[in-house]
Design a protein around this motif. Structure first.
Motif, PDB file in Angstrom:
ATOM      1  N   MET A   1       0.845  -1.202   0.000  1.00 54.44           N
ATOM      2  CA  MET A   1       0.000   0.000   0.000  1.00 54.44           C
ATOM      3  C   MET A   1       0.878   1.248   0.000  1.00 54.44           C
ATOM      4  O   MET A   1       1.843   1.341   0.758  1.00 54.44           O
ATOM      5  N   ASN A   2       0.549   2.210  -0.865  1.00 51.67           N
ATOM      6  CA  ASN A   2       1.339   3.427  -0.972  1.00 51.67           C
ATOM      7  C   ASN A   2       1.195   4.318   0.255  1.00 51.67           C
ATOM      8  O   ASN A   2       0.141   4.362   0.888  1.00 51.67           O
ATOM      9  N   LYS A   3       2.268   5.055   0.553  1.00 56.29           N
ATOM     10  CA  LYS A   3       2.228   6.068   1.597  1.00 56.29           C
ATOM     11  C   LYS A   3       1.710   7.370   0.972  1.00 56.29           C
ATOM     12  O   LYS A   3       2.027   7.667  -0.189  1.00 56.29           O
ATOM     13  N   LYS A   4       0.958   8.131   1.760  1.00 56.03           N
ATOM     14  CA  LYS A   4       0.335   9.335   1.216  1.00 56.03           C
ATOM     15  C   LYS A   4       0.776  10.590   1.986  1.00 56.03           C
ATOM     16  O   LYS A   4       0.870  10.582   3.210  1.00 56.03           O
ATOM     17  N   VAL A   5       1.006  11.665   1.226  1.00 57.76           N
ATOM     18  CA  VAL A   5       1.333  12.979   1.776  1.00 57.76           C
ATOM     19  C   VAL A   5       0.228  13.944   1.391  1.00 57.76           C
ATOM     20  O   VAL A   5      -0.247  13.939   0.247  1.00 57.76           O
ATOM     21  N   LEU A   6      -0.186  14.778   2.329  1.00 62.34           N
ATOM     22  CA  LEU A   6      -1.210  15.789   2.067  1.00 62.34           C
ATOM     23  C   LEU A   6      -0.560  17.163   1.971  1.00 62.34           C
ATOM     24  O   LEU A   6       0.222  17.544   2.846  1.00 62.34           O
ATOM     25  N   VAL A   7      -0.862  17.894   0.916  1.00 62.10           N
ATOM     26  CA  VAL A   7      -0.315  19.236   0.690  1.00 62.10           C
ATOM     27  C   VAL A   7      -1.446  20.241   0.687  1.00 62.10           C
ATOM     28  O   VAL A   7      -2.530  19.969   0.158  1.00 62.10           O
ATOM     29  N   LEU A   8      -1.206  21.412   1.283  1.00 57.60           N
ATOM     30  CA  LEU A   8      -2.235  22.451   1.252  1.00 57.60           C
ATOM     31  C   LEU A   8      -1.596  23.828   1.241  1.00 57.60           C
ATOM     32  O   LEU A   8      -0.447  24.005   1.645  1.00 57.60           O
ATOM     33  N   THR A   9      -2.344  24.814   0.740  1.00 56.59           N
ATOM     34  CA  THR A   9      -1.891  26.203   0.711  1.00 56.59           C
ATOM     35  C   THR A   9      -2.877  27.053   1.501  1.00 56.59           C
ATOM     36  O   THR A   9      -4.076  27.000   1.249  1.00 56.59           O
ATOM     37  N   GLY A  10      -2.359  27.818   2.467  1.00 56.12           N
ATOM     38  CA  GLY A  10      -3.229  28.634   3.308  1.00 56.12           C
ATOM     39  C   GLY A  10      -2.810  30.091   3.316  1.00 56.12           C
ATOM     40  O   GLY A  10      -1.701  30.452   2.921  1.00 56.12           O
ATOM     41  N   GLY A  11      -3.723  30.958   3.773  1.00 54.15           N
ATOM     42  CA  GLY A  11      -3.441  32.385   3.805  1.00 54.15           C
ATOM     43  C   GLY A  11      -3.617  33.023   2.439  1.00 54.15           C
ATOM     44  O   GLY A  11      -4.295  32.496   1.565  1.00 54.15           O
ATOM     45  N   GLY A  12      -2.983  34.159   2.235  1.00 53.31           N
ATOM     46  CA  GLY A  12      -3.099  34.864   0.963  1.00 53.31           C
ATOM     47  C   GLY A  12      -2.391  34.123  -0.162  1.00 53.31           C
ATOM     48  O   GLY A  12      -1.439  33.385   0.074  1.00 53.31           O
ATOM     49  N   ASP A  13      -2.861  34.316  -1.400  1.00 52.88           N
ATOM     50  CA  ASP A  13      -2.174  33.685  -2.525  1.00 52.88           C
ATOM     51  C   ASP A  13      -0.850  34.386  -2.766  1.00 52.88           C
ATOM     52  O   ASP A  13      -0.607  35.481  -2.261  1.00 52.88           O
ATOM     53  N   CYS A  14       0.005  33.737  -3.548  1.00 52.00           N
ATOM     54  CA  CYS A  14       1.384  34.213  -3.668  1.00 52.00           C
ATOM     55  C   CYS A  14       2.032  33.604  -4.901  1.00 52.00           C
ATOM     56  O   CYS A  14       1.897  32.397  -5.127  1.00 52.00           O
ATOM     57  N   PRO A  15       2.724  34.387  -5.719  1.00 51.23           N
ATOM     58  CA  PRO A  15       3.423  33.808  -6.872  1.00 51.23           C
ATOM     59  C   PRO A  15       4.445  32.778  -6.427  1.00 51.23           C
ATOM     60  O   PRO A  15       5.282  33.056  -5.567  1.00 51.23           O
ATOM     61  N   GLY A  16       4.377  31.590  -6.988  1.00 49.36           N
ATOM     62  CA  GLY A  16       5.313  30.532  -6.642  1.00 49.36           C
ATOM     63  C   GLY A  16       4.685  29.361  -5.924  1.00 49.36           C
ATOM     64  O   GLY A  16       5.304  28.301  -5.769  1.00 49.36           O
ATOM     65  N   LEU A  17       3.444  29.498  -5.485  1.00 48.30           N
ATOM     66  CA  LEU A  17       2.775  28.399  -4.780  1.00 48.30           C
ATOM     67  C   LEU A  17       2.689  27.151  -5.654  1.00 48.30           C
ATOM     68  O   LEU A  17       2.943  26.027  -5.196  1.00 48.30           O
ATOM     69  N   ASN A  18       2.324  27.347  -6.906  1.00 47.75           N
ATOM     70  CA  ASN A  18       2.198  26.189  -7.798  1.00 47.75           C
ATOM     71  C   ASN A  18       3.541  25.517  -8.056  1.00 47.75           C
ATOM     72  O   ASN A  18       3.605  24.303  -8.262  1.00 47.75           O
ATOM     73  N   ALA A  19       4.615  26.308  -8.030  1.00 46.01           N
ATOM     74  CA  ALA A  19       5.945  25.726  -8.225  1.00 46.01           C
ATOM     75  C   ALA A  19       6.316  24.813  -7.059  1.00 46.01           C
ATOM     76  O   ALA A  19       6.972  23.779  -7.254  1.00 46.01           O
TER      77      ALA A  19
END
Length: 365
Positions: free
Chosen positions: A1-19
């Protein structure tokens, strides 16, 4: 069974988040048996029923590093420590949903969480870590106000946007013999304003760390007009204030949003200058959220990518309760508790301020 990581973005948006998101997903792909998932709208995606989680596959994250914003969306209104709930009578209150959140994350089978956000988001990270969640932080803010990292991605893009706008305002100020006031973001820190003033050649730079004397600002402007220049440009940070005044702020009425709202200091300064006797025509420009949007500059894409790779590798080595950081031109990590300990104010005796004064920029002090 694969191990899973959860990613999230909080607060104001910001250039570079998608990177950052892309870098985490691509780095995880090199390790067998790992999956990366995203929570939509910070922790709200986990808390909602049904949950709003998306698999961050190669197809979903391909090419997103050049895009502004965040494909996971973001919010400043989902603090699980003080989550807003409406009572039957229509009034609002807050409750602590951290235990529910942590239990749900574990029930969903996630090994760890990567929380990409600024000071407020990392305070949530620390609280969740203390309650037993395997969590890692990635610093994000255009304001550059996190002291545990030398730079935050998004800052350089915000400065570039502000500098481009400033250059345009210089020509219209010169054409009309006006004083142009440009207001930039930064909350309680003047990093964007100071860097923009240095890059653009402002006559006056007003920042929160150095309360200004309006008479000295008028004196500096009059001196420029007396020399025959016929125009002047001012950069002011949204949190700047006069020596005998307060910041231009007001309480937000938005449910779940706890920060005071800043903005409008350019108009306040304009009125102060007129009341202090400045005769020149004055115009104001408030850049606002343009500084948050658009394509990240190359430096921010690189920095965000490095931090994303670092964050996943911290999970591999189980360095929980820490934040990825950029220190002395190296990618490293620091304890979350240290990351949120001190606010990154500009030192008024720093080389940046001294250099600005050395080329004739006035801070009104």
């Amino acid at each position: 069974m694969n191990k899973k990581v959860l990613v999230l973005t909080g607060g104001g948006d910001c250039p570079g988040l998608n990177a950052v998101i892309r870098a985490i997903a691509k780095r995880a792909k090199k390790e067998k048996g790992w999956e990366v998932w995203g929570s939509m709208g910070a922790f709200n995606g986990v808390l909602r029923e049904p949950t709003e989680l998306v698999r961050l596959s190669s197809k979903r994250t391909a090419g997103i590093h050049v895009k502004g914003g965040t494909i996971l969306k973001t919010t400043s209104k989902g603090d699980p420590l003080k989550f807003p709930v409406m009572s039957a009578d229509g009034t609002w209150s807050t409750i602590d949903r951290t235990e529910e959140l942590i239990n749900k994350i574990k029930e969903l089978g996630f090994e760890a969480v990567i929380n990409i956000g600024g000071d407020g988001s990392q305070r949530i990270s620390q609280a969740l870590y203390e309650k037993g969640l395997n969590i890692i932080g990635v610093p994000k803010t255009i304001d550059n106000d996190l002291s545990a990292t030398d730079l935050t991605f998004g800052f350089s893009t915000a400065v570039q946007v502000a500098s481009d706008s400033f250059d345009k305002l210089v020509t219209t100020a010169e054409s009309h013999h006006r004083v142009m006031i440009m207001e930039v973001m930064g909350r309680d820190a003047g990093w964007i304003a100071l860097h923009t003033a240095l890059s653009g050649g402002a006559e006056v730079c007003l920042i929160p760390e150095i309360p200004y004397d309006i008479k000295k600002v008028v004196k500096r402007l009059n001196k420029r007009y007396e020399k025959g220049k016929g125009f002047a440009n001012i950069v002011i940070a949204e949190g700047a204030k006069a020596k005998d005044g307060t910041a231009t702020e007001f309480e937000s009425k938005e449910v779940g949003y706890e920060n005071v709202r800043l903005g409008g200091v350019a108009y306040q300064l304009s009125a102060q200058l007129k009341n202090a006797g400045l005769k020149a025509d004055i115009r104001e420009a408030v850049l606002g959220h343009t500084q948050r949007g658009g394509t990240p500059v190359a430096f921010d894409r690189v920095l965000a990518t490095l931090l994303g790779v670092q964050a996943f590798e911290m999970i591999l080595s189980e360095q929980y309760g820490r934040m990825a950081a950029f220190i002395n031109n190296q990618i490293t990590s620091v304890p979350l508790i240290d990351a949120i300990k001190d606010y990154n104010y500009i030192d008024k005796d720093s080389f940046l301020v001294k250099a600005a004064k050395g080329i004739g920029i006035s801070f009104g002090d």
